[in-house]
Scaffold this motif. Structure first.
Motif, PDB file in Angstrom:
ATOM      1  N   THR A 296       0.999  -0.837  -0.030  1.00  0.00           N
ATOM      2  CA  THR A 296      -0.368   0.269  -0.127  1.00  0.00           C
ATOM      3  C   THR A 296       0.746   1.198  -0.068  1.00  0.00           C
ATOM      4  O   THR A 296       0.247   2.589  -0.611  1.00  0.00           O
ATOM      5  N   ASP A 297       2.178   1.173   0.207  1.00  0.00           N
ATOM      6  CA  ASP A 297       3.182   2.270   0.724  1.00  0.00           C
ATOM      7  C   ASP A 297       3.097   2.742   1.704  1.00  0.00           C
ATOM      8  O   ASP A 297       3.006   4.005   1.931  1.00  0.00           O
ATOM      9  N   ALA A 298       1.814   2.438   2.450  1.00  0.00           N
ATOM     10  CA  ALA A 298       1.879   3.400   4.771  1.00  0.00           C
ATOM     11  C   ALA A 298       3.627   3.004   4.588  1.00  0.00           C
ATOM     12  O   ALA A 298       3.951   1.941   4.710  1.00  0.00           O
ATOM     13  N   ILE A 299       3.644   4.079   5.047  1.00  0.00           N
ATOM     14  CA  ILE A 299       5.241   4.298   6.239  1.00  0.00           C
ATOM     15  C   ILE A 299       3.893   4.878   7.650  1.00  0.00           C
ATOM     16  O   ILE A 299       3.984   5.211   8.107  1.00  0.00           O
ATOM     17  N   TYR A 300       5.409   3.557   7.827  1.00  0.00           N
ATOM     18  CA  TYR A 300       5.180   3.320   9.478  1.00  0.00           C
ATOM     19  C   TYR A 300       6.782   4.142  10.346  1.00  0.00           C
ATOM     20  O   TYR A 300       7.376   3.605   9.582  1.00  0.00           O
ATOM     21  N   VAL A 301       7.094   4.816  10.892  1.00  0.00           N
ATOM     22  CA  VAL A 301       8.109   5.394  11.685  1.00  0.00           C
ATOM     23  C   VAL A 301       7.834   4.900  13.512  1.00  0.00           C
ATOM     24  O   VAL A 301       6.970   5.569  14.098  1.00  0.00           O
ATOM     25  N   ALA A 302       8.305   4.075  14.180  1.00  0.00           N
ATOM     26  CA  ALA A 302       8.783   3.576  15.175  1.00  0.00           C
ATOM     27  C   ALA A 302       9.409   4.625  15.826  1.00  0.00           C
ATOM     28  O   ALA A 302      10.833   4.750  16.195  1.00  0.00           O
ATOM     29  N   TYR A 303       9.421   4.614  17.309  1.00  0.00           N
ATOM     30  CA  TYR A 303      10.325   5.488  18.384  1.00  0.00           C
ATOM     31  C   TYR A 303      10.015   5.870  19.718  1.00  0.00           C
ATOM     32  O   TYR A 303       9.669   4.773  19.917  1.00  0.00           O
ATOM     33  N   VAL A 304      10.910   5.806  20.275  1.00  0.00           N
ATOM     34  CA  VAL A 304      10.722   5.801  22.304  1.00  0.00           C
ATOM     35  C   VAL A 304      10.862   6.697  22.519  1.00  0.00           C
ATOM     36  O   VAL A 304      11.136   7.729  22.156  1.00  0.00           O
ATOM     37  N   THR A 305       9.776   7.148  23.658  1.00  0.00           N
ATOM     38  CA  THR A 305       9.841   8.271  23.943  1.00  0.00           C
ATOM     39  C   THR A 305       9.739   7.869  25.270  1.00  0.00           C
ATOM     40  O   THR A 305       9.500   6.482  26.066  1.00  0.00           O
ATOM     41  N   THR A 306      10.016   8.746  26.673  1.00  0.00           N
ATOM     42  CA  THR A 306      10.360   8.530  28.169  1.00  0.00           C
ATOM     43  C   THR A 306      11.498   7.537  28.128  1.00  0.00           C
ATOM     44  O   THR A 306      11.479   5.951  28.161  1.00  0.00           O
ATOM     45  N   TRP A 307      12.675   8.011  28.247  1.00  0.00           N
ATOM     46  CA  TRP A 307      13.541   7.169  28.694  1.00  0.00           C
ATOM     47  C   TRP A 307      13.790   6.590  30.596  1.00  0.00           C
ATOM     48  O   TRP A 307      13.448   7.864  31.459  1.00  0.00           O
ATOM     49  N   GLY A 308      14.648   6.215  31.294  1.00  0.00           N
ATOM     50  CA  GLY A 308      14.545   5.543  32.835  1.00  0.00           C
ATOM     51  C   GLY A 308      14.411   4.120  32.701  1.00  0.00           C
ATOM     52  O   GLY A 308      14.929   3.536  32.026  1.00  0.00           O
ATOM     53  N   ALA A 309      14.116   3.873  33.608  1.00  0.00           N
ATOM     54  CA  ALA A 309      13.390   2.875  34.208  1.00  0.00           C
ATOM     55  C   ALA A 309      12.554   2.147  33.288  1.00  0.00           C
ATOM     56  O   ALA A 309      12.589   0.962  32.667  1.00  0.00           O
ATOM     57  N   SER A 310      11.722   2.566  32.919  1.00  0.00           N
ATOM     58  CA  SER A 310      10.950   2.319  31.913  1.00  0.00           C
ATOM     59  C   SER A 310      10.719   3.092  30.418  1.00  0.00           C
ATOM     60  O   SER A 310      11.643   4.056  30.257  1.00  0.00           O
ATOM     61  N   ALA A 311      10.186   2.394  29.147  1.00  0.00           N
ATOM     62  CA  ALA A 311      10.792   3.301  28.608  1.00  0.00           C
ATOM     63  C   ALA A 311       9.035   2.997  27.373  1.00  0.00           C
ATOM     64  O   ALA A 311       8.648   2.021  27.408  1.00  0.00           O
ATOM     65  N   SER A 312       8.665   4.125  26.385  1.00  0.00           N
ATOM     66  CA  SER A 312       7.519   3.618  25.843  1.00  0.00           C
ATOM     67  C   SER A 312       7.599   3.692  24.417  1.00  0.00           C
ATOM     68  O   SER A 312       8.453   4.399  23.064  1.00  0.00           O
ATOM     69  N   ILE A 313       7.192   2.521  23.815  1.00  0.00           N
ATOM     70  CA  ILE A 313       7.389   2.908  22.142  1.00  0.00           C
ATOM     71  C   ILE A 313       6.782   2.878  21.360  1.00  0.00           C
ATOM     72  O   ILE A 313       5.356   2.128  21.508  1.00  0.00           O
ATOM     73  N   LYS A 314       6.316   3.751  20.452  1.00  0.00           N
ATOM     74  CA  LYS A 314       5.015   4.491  19.952  1.00  0.00           C
ATOM     75  C   LYS A 314       5.624   4.153  18.339  1.00  0.00           C
ATOM     76  O   LYS A 314       6.457   3.902  17.670  1.00  0.00           O
ATOM     77  N   TYR A 315       4.235   4.402  17.324  1.00  0.00           N
ATOM     78  CA  TYR A 315       4.387   4.419  16.527  1.00  0.00           C
ATOM     79  C   TYR A 315       3.721   5.437  15.357  1.00  0.00           C
ATOM     80  O   TYR A 315       2.592   5.551  16.099  1.00  0.00           O
ATOM     81  N   LYS A 316       4.150   6.073  14.364  1.00  0.00           N
ATOM     82  CA  LYS A 316       3.108   7.370  13.675  1.00  0.00           C
ATOM     83  C   LYS A 316       2.830   6.240  12.047  1.00  0.00           C
ATOM     84  O   LYS A 316       4.132   6.051  11.208  1.00  0.00           O
ATOM     85  N   LYS A 317       1.848   6.792  11.406  1.00  0.00           N
ATOM     86  CA  LYS A 317       1.437   5.893   9.970  1.00  0.00           C
ATOM     87  C   LYS A 317       1.388   7.789   8.922  1.00  0.00           C
ATOM     88  O   LYS A 317       0.818   8.151   9.401  1.00  0.00           O
ATOM     89  N   SER A 318       2.234   7.380   8.296  1.00  0.00           N
ATOM     90  CA  SER A 318       1.720   7.965   6.868  1.00  0.00           C
ATOM     91  C   SER A 318       1.222   7.268   5.855  1.00  0.00           C
ATOM     92  O   SER A 318       1.112   6.068   5.202  1.00  0.00           O
ATOM     93  N   THR A 319      -0.311   7.304   5.048  1.00  0.00           N
ATOM     94  CA  THR A 319      -0.564   6.921   4.370  1.00  0.00           C
ATOM     95  C   THR A 319      -0.425   7.821   2.491  1.00  0.00           C
ATOM     96  O   THR A 319      -0.896   7.771   1.873  1.00  0.00           O
ATOM     97  N   ASP A 320      -0.243   9.129   2.150  1.00  0.00           N
ATOM     98  CA  ASP A 320       0.022   9.903   1.559  1.00  0.00           C
ATOM     99  C   ASP A 320       1.522   9.998   1.358  1.00  0.00           C
ATOM    100  O   ASP A 320       1.581  11.339   0.971  1.00  0.00           O
ATOM    101  N   GLY A 321       2.160   9.378   1.409  1.00  0.00           N
ATOM    102  CA  GLY A 321       4.212   9.289   1.412  1.00  0.00           C
ATOM    103  C   GLY A 321       4.721  10.555   2.256  1.00  0.00           C
ATOM    104  O   GLY A 321       5.879  10.891   1.924  1.00  0.00           O
TER     105      GLY A 321
END
Length: 321
Positions: A296-321
């Motif tokens: 579909t050419d959808a782009i997913y970019v995953a990243y880490v937020t909140t550093w320390g004893a625990s961290a959150s892994i999130k992603y955003k998606k683009s469907t229009d390049g």
């Protein structure tokens, strides 16, 4: 699906040791991950049920692994191969190796020595890095630094599926280790390749284009004021098969209130287009991975937020390049 533990005995410094680990999905149910375990050996694991469970680790190299990257044939536009290509360095033997894993039957190829050094280092990203790629035309390429500033570096080509390697024109700007992402090119000569190059001393990311027939490099700037981090590889890229473009994402700073997670669409030196930031002025952010749905050419970019004893892994998606 809930989080699944692949293996509990991995290196605690994995984030400093590998440019790409996978997962390599060869079907909707079957995938591989390749990594350094807590004994500093190189292993792979396989799932046959979509990641719900993983088989025991299989040894690829026993030693003292310090740097690793992989490339799967089908990550290259137009390729229908079944091989995962692995490039890695060992701090005990001071060798840079290549080895293949054929996913059609899980057979490991012969371990090949690409480079013989004397001072391959472990540590952070300023000490060593290695990457490998398959060109659209079929050639394999490996680029690396084996030490922090001692001149043990190289760029090698194989024209016979990894059986033999020859030194080619130098990729590096100098002896000091920089960041690299080797990518298939979208050039007239299908054995030309691209390198996303992060010059640490200049805080600049550029596109280097390798001319296979001329054995030479040409460089074009992508972005300046890009402050790298020595512990985290804060850029990622993937080729889009529908048009041969490469999508690049990189943090302008690591873990800073003014950090932007930036994105570019690259189609060679004459077409480098900045896209909408994934994040702007985002504190506590770092690391990144780019995924493209080639259907579909959808782009997913995953990243880490909140550093320390625990961290959150999130992603955003683009469907229009």
């Amino acid at each position: 699906m809930a989080d699944i533990t692949v293996d509990a005995s991995v290196s605690t410094l994995l984030y400093k040791q590998a440019v790409r680990l996978g997962p390599v999905w060869v079907s909707t149910s079957t995938a591989y991950v390749i990594y350094r375990d807590d004994s500093a050996d190189l292993v792979y694991q396989k799932t046959a049920d979509g990641g719900a469970s993983w088989a025991s680790p299989v040894s690829v190299h026993t030693g003292s692994l310090a740097a690793l990257s992989i490339w799967y044939d089908r990550w290259t536009p137009g390729h229908a191969g079944t091989v995962i290509h692995m490039a890695y360095g060992d701090t005990v033997t001071d060798l840079v190796h290549y080895r293949s894993l054929d996913t059609s039957d899980d057979s490991l190829g012969t371990e090949i020595t690409v480079f013989t050094g004397v001072s391959l280092l472990d540590g952070d990203w300023t000490n060593r890095v290695v990457d490998v790629v398959r060109a659209v035309g079929g050639n394999l390429y490996i680029g690396f630094w084996a030490d922090s500033n001692g001149g043990e570096l190289g760029f090698y080509r194989s024209t016979d599926d990894g059986a033999a390697w020859t030194s080619r024109a130098q990729l590096a700007d100098g002896n000091a280790t920089d960041g690299i992402l080797l990518m298939p090119g979208n050039e007239t000569d299908e054995d030309d390749i691209w390198c996303i190059y992060w010059d640490r001393s200049a805080d600049e990311i550029s596109l280097k284009v390798y001319d296979n027939s001329g054995d030479s490099w040409a460089e074009t700037s992508i972005a300046t004021s890009m402050a790298d981090d020595v512990d985290y590889y804060d850029m990622s890229a993937a080729p889009r098969h529908s048009d041969g473009h490469v999508i690049l994402a990189a943090w302008s700073e690591h873990n800073s209130a003014t950090a932007d997670l930036r994105v570019w669409d690259i189609d060679g030196s004459g077409s480098i287009t900045a896209k909408t930031n994934v994040l702007t002025d985002t504190n506590l952010g770092g690391q990144v991975a780019v995924f493209i749905d080639q259907q579909t050419d959808a782009i997913y970019v995953a990243y880490v937020t909140t550093w320390g004893a625990s961290a959150s892994i999130k992603y955003k998606k683009s469907t229009d390049g």
